[in-house]
Design a protein around this motif. Structure first.
Motif, PDB file in Angstrom:
ATOM      1  N   TYR A 281      -2.453  -1.583 -15.568  1.00 49.17           N
ATOM      2  CA  TYR A 281      -1.606  -1.991 -14.451  1.00 49.17           C
ATOM      3  C   TYR A 281      -1.657  -0.967 -13.319  1.00 49.17           C
ATOM      4  N   GLU A 282      -1.646   0.310 -13.656  1.00 52.02           N
ATOM      5  CA  GLU A 282      -1.694   1.347 -12.625  1.00 52.02           C
ATOM      6  C   GLU A 282      -2.999   1.279 -11.831  1.00 52.02           C
ATOM      7  N   GLN A 283      -4.111   0.967 -12.520  1.00 56.63           N
ATOM      8  CA  GLN A 283      -5.391   0.806 -11.810  1.00 56.63           C
ATOM      9  C   GLN A 283      -5.357  -0.412 -10.892  1.00 56.63           C
ATOM     10  N   ILE A 284      -4.790  -1.501 -11.406  1.00 59.81           N
ATOM     11  CA  ILE A 284      -4.717  -2.737 -10.624  1.00 59.81           C
ATOM     12  C   ILE A 284      -3.798  -2.555  -9.415  1.00 59.81           C
ATOM     13  N   GLU A 285      -2.686  -1.842  -9.618  1.00 60.24           N
ATOM     14  CA  GLU A 285      -1.762  -1.587  -8.518  1.00 60.24           C
ATOM     15  C   GLU A 285      -2.446  -0.773  -7.421  1.00 60.24           C
ATOM     16  N   ALA A 286      -3.257   0.222  -7.829  1.00 57.29           N
ATOM     17  CA  ALA A 286      -3.990   1.020  -6.838  1.00 57.29           C
ATOM     18  C   ALA A 286      -5.011   0.168  -6.104  1.00 57.29           C
ATOM     19  N   LEU A 287      -5.617  -0.790  -6.822  1.00 58.82           N
ATOM     20  CA  LEU A 287      -6.613  -1.658  -6.194  1.00 58.82           C
ATOM     21  C   LEU A 287      -5.984  -2.563  -5.141  1.00 58.82           C
ATOM     22  N   GLU A 288      -4.703  -2.894  -5.306  1.00 61.94           N
ATOM     23  CA  GLU A 288      -4.046  -3.783  -4.346  1.00 61.94           C
ATOM     24  C   GLU A 288      -4.117  -3.222  -2.934  1.00 61.94           C
ATOM     25  N   LYS A 289      -3.988  -1.908  -2.794  1.00 61.16           N
ATOM     26  CA  LYS A 289      -4.074  -1.295  -1.464  1.00 61.16           C
ATOM     27  C   LYS A 289      -5.456  -1.499  -0.851  1.00 61.16           C
ATOM     28  N   ILE A 290      -6.488  -1.566  -1.698  1.00 63.12           N
ATOM     29  CA  ILE A 290      -7.847  -1.795  -1.209  1.00 63.12           C
ATOM     30  C   ILE A 290      -8.034  -3.260  -0.833  1.00 63.12           C
ATOM     31  N   LEU A 291      -7.547  -4.159  -1.695  1.00 64.08           N
ATOM     32  CA  LEU A 291      -7.708  -5.589  -1.454  1.00 64.08           C
ATOM     33  C   LEU A 291      -6.994  -6.046  -0.185  1.00 64.08           C
ATOM     34  N   THR A 292      -5.885  -5.394   0.128  1.00 57.53           N
ATOM     35  CA  THR A 292      -5.096  -5.813   1.291  1.00 57.53           C
ATOM     36  C   THR A 292      -5.420  -5.013   2.552  1.00 57.53           C
ATOM     37  N   ASN A 293      -6.442  -4.161   2.490  1.00 56.35           N
ATOM     38  CA  ASN A 293      -6.903  -3.423   3.668  1.00 56.35           C
ATOM     39  C   ASN A 293      -8.047  -4.214   4.287  1.00 56.35           C
ATOM     40  N   ASN A 294      -7.773  -4.941   5.375  1.00 55.46           N
ATOM     41  CA  ASN A 294      -8.797  -5.831   5.926  1.00 55.46           C
ATOM     42  C   ASN A 294      -9.916  -5.106   6.658  1.00 55.46           C
ATOM     43  N   ALA A 295      -9.834  -3.779   6.757  1.00 53.75           N
ATOM     44  CA  ALA A 295     -10.972  -3.015   7.268  1.00 53.75           C
ATOM     45  C   ALA A 295     -11.984  -2.744   6.159  1.00 53.75           C
ATOM     46  N   LEU A 296     -11.529  -2.830   4.897  1.00 51.73           N
ATOM     47  CA  LEU A 296     -12.406  -2.587   3.750  1.00 51.73           C
ATOM     48  C   LEU A 296     -12.792  -3.875   3.033  1.00 51.73           C
ATOM     49  N   THR A 297     -11.832  -4.790   2.887  1.00 59.44           N
ATOM     50  CA  THR A 297     -12.016  -5.965   2.032  1.00 59.44           C
ATOM     51  C   THR A 297     -11.901  -7.252   2.828  1.00 59.44           C
ATOM     52  N   SER A 298     -12.841  -8.152   2.610  1.00 62.36           N
ATOM     53  CA  SER A 298     -12.796  -9.481   3.218  1.00 62.36           C
ATOM     54  C   SER A 298     -13.168 -10.529   2.187  1.00 62.36           C
TER      55      SER A 298
END
Length: 395
Positions: A195-212
């Motif tokens: 869960y802690e890894q997935i929670e950290a990934l959420e910040k990446i998934l919701t950063n539209n400069a990194l993730t589309s």
């Protein structure tokens, strides 16, 4: 690292588009990995070569891999797998059956997220292209960080503490009766670590400069409807879509009378795609006269999609979630294109706003400024759901 997720209704050609995008990124000098997280893998068929769980080179700067949930389970969650297998064997299942059933429903999605996070942390690649499952499964994958957080905060963490405290007292009586042990600390800690890894990934998934997310669709009524729903739901999870790819359009040079009605319908639906997804850019790809299988065919698709472009660019940046303050009033604005207000249900519990559209729900943890307030009206305006918040009237 640039993260691009390809999704769409099953059969629209997203795997071919993901593979062709990988070819172009590698051609431009980016170290690129195309990773399939779809349980029904077809990436190896698209490249027409054998792929496995670990990245394998396809050509200079390009690697491919197909997620194997069993391997991922053993490598990252071995203690949990062994415990579940032990429980199932105690209930009479044979070894092979027990090992197969140790992969519980939803684990494919979890391992897909963890694998993405691992590649991001390692930083070995410049571009990671995810050939994801069809839209329904992909949306479950993208909602996992938020949903798992809700369960972990409310249920799992208290249960974990109780289990560790009671295990030494209960175990001597439990094992002779049940035939298996209670989970130890290693087993209980593993889900929370995930869960802690997935929670950290959420910040990446919701950063539209990194993730589309790139939605692949076809000019057909049912496919367009699902793509529109997917776009709205992605916005609900604060994940940006930057490009629509309309695939398998019958070329103008096809004049056989058999295709006359098809071409007329496609002309109408092509316009609908452009109108309904506005202001997102739309790329149109023709129906090729051959199967998109092998590097030669994918090269032609690549040249059609990106003749002189860098597919790693962000084609469109949309603000999917924002809070606007006007003096002492706050408005939460959520980008939900194509959704009517009467399809949306809102409720608030504590510091969470519950948003439901159809069978999809989001528990949105509110900013501190809004947590103490109550929703005081909502409206749809310019594809944004605008929810006003006000102080609770005191009697």
């Amino acid at each position: 690292m640039r993260l691009i997720l390809m999704t769409g209704k099953g059969g629209v050609g997203k795997t071919s588009v993901a593979a062709a995008t990988g070819l172009r990124c590698a051609e431009l000098g980016y170290k690129t990995l195309v990773l399939s997280t779809d349980p029904a893998h077809s990436l190896a068929d698209s490249f027409d070569m054998e792929l496995g769980h670990d990245p394998r080179p396809i050509r200079p700067n390009l690697w491919g891999a197909e997620l194997d949930a069993l391997v991922e389970l053993e490598q990252n969650w071995g203690a949990v797998k062994r415990y579940i297998t032990q429980v199932l064997q105690a209930r009479g299942l044979e070894g092979v059956q027990a090992e197969e059933l140790a992969i519980l429903p939803g684990m494919d999605e979890i391992f897909g997220l963890v694998r993405m996070k691992r590649h991001y942390d390692e930083g070995e690649y410049d571009v990671l292209i995810i050939d994801s499952a069809p839209t329904g499964t992909a949306l479950r994958l993208l909602s996992l960080p938020e949903v798992s957080g809700w369960y972990m905060r409310r249920f799992y963490k208290p249960l974990q503490g109780i289990s560790v405290a009671l295990r030494p007292l209960v175990e001597p009586f439990f094992r002779p009766i049940a035939g298996f042990s209670l989970p130890d600390k290693e087993v209980m800690d593993a889900p929370y670590e995930f869960y802690e890894q997935i929670e950290a990934l959420e910040k990446i998934l919701t950063n539209n400069a990194l993730t589309s997310v790139r939605l692949v669709t076809n000019p057909e009524k049912m496919v367009i409807k699902e793509s529109l729903r997917a776009h709205a739901y992605l916005s609900l999870y604060n994940v940006a879509t930057d490009l629509i790819i309309a695939n398998r359009i019958i070329p103008e040079e096809v004049t056989d009378p058999f295709f006359k009605r098809w071409k007329e319908n496609q002309q109408q639906y092509r316009q609908e795609i452009h109108d309904n997804f506005l202001p997102l850019p739309v790329k149109e790809v023709p129906l090729f006269s051959e199967e998109m299988c092998g590097l030669a065919a994918l090269e032609r698709l690549k040249d059609m999609l990106y003749p002189d472009e860098d597919p790693a660019q962000v084609y469109y940046k949309e603000t999917t979630l924002r809070v606007v303050q006007d003096k002492n009033q706050y408005t939460l604005e959520l980008y939900l294109p194509g959704i009517a207000k009467d399809q949306i249900q809102l409720s608030k519990t504590g510091d969470e706003l519950n948003i439901r559209i159809g069978n999809h729900r989001r528990n949105l943890v509110l900013p501190q400024a809004l947590a103490a307030l109550q929703p005081a009206g909502a409206k749809m305006e310019d594809d944004y759901l605008k929810i006003k918040f006000a102080e609770v009237a005191r009697v």
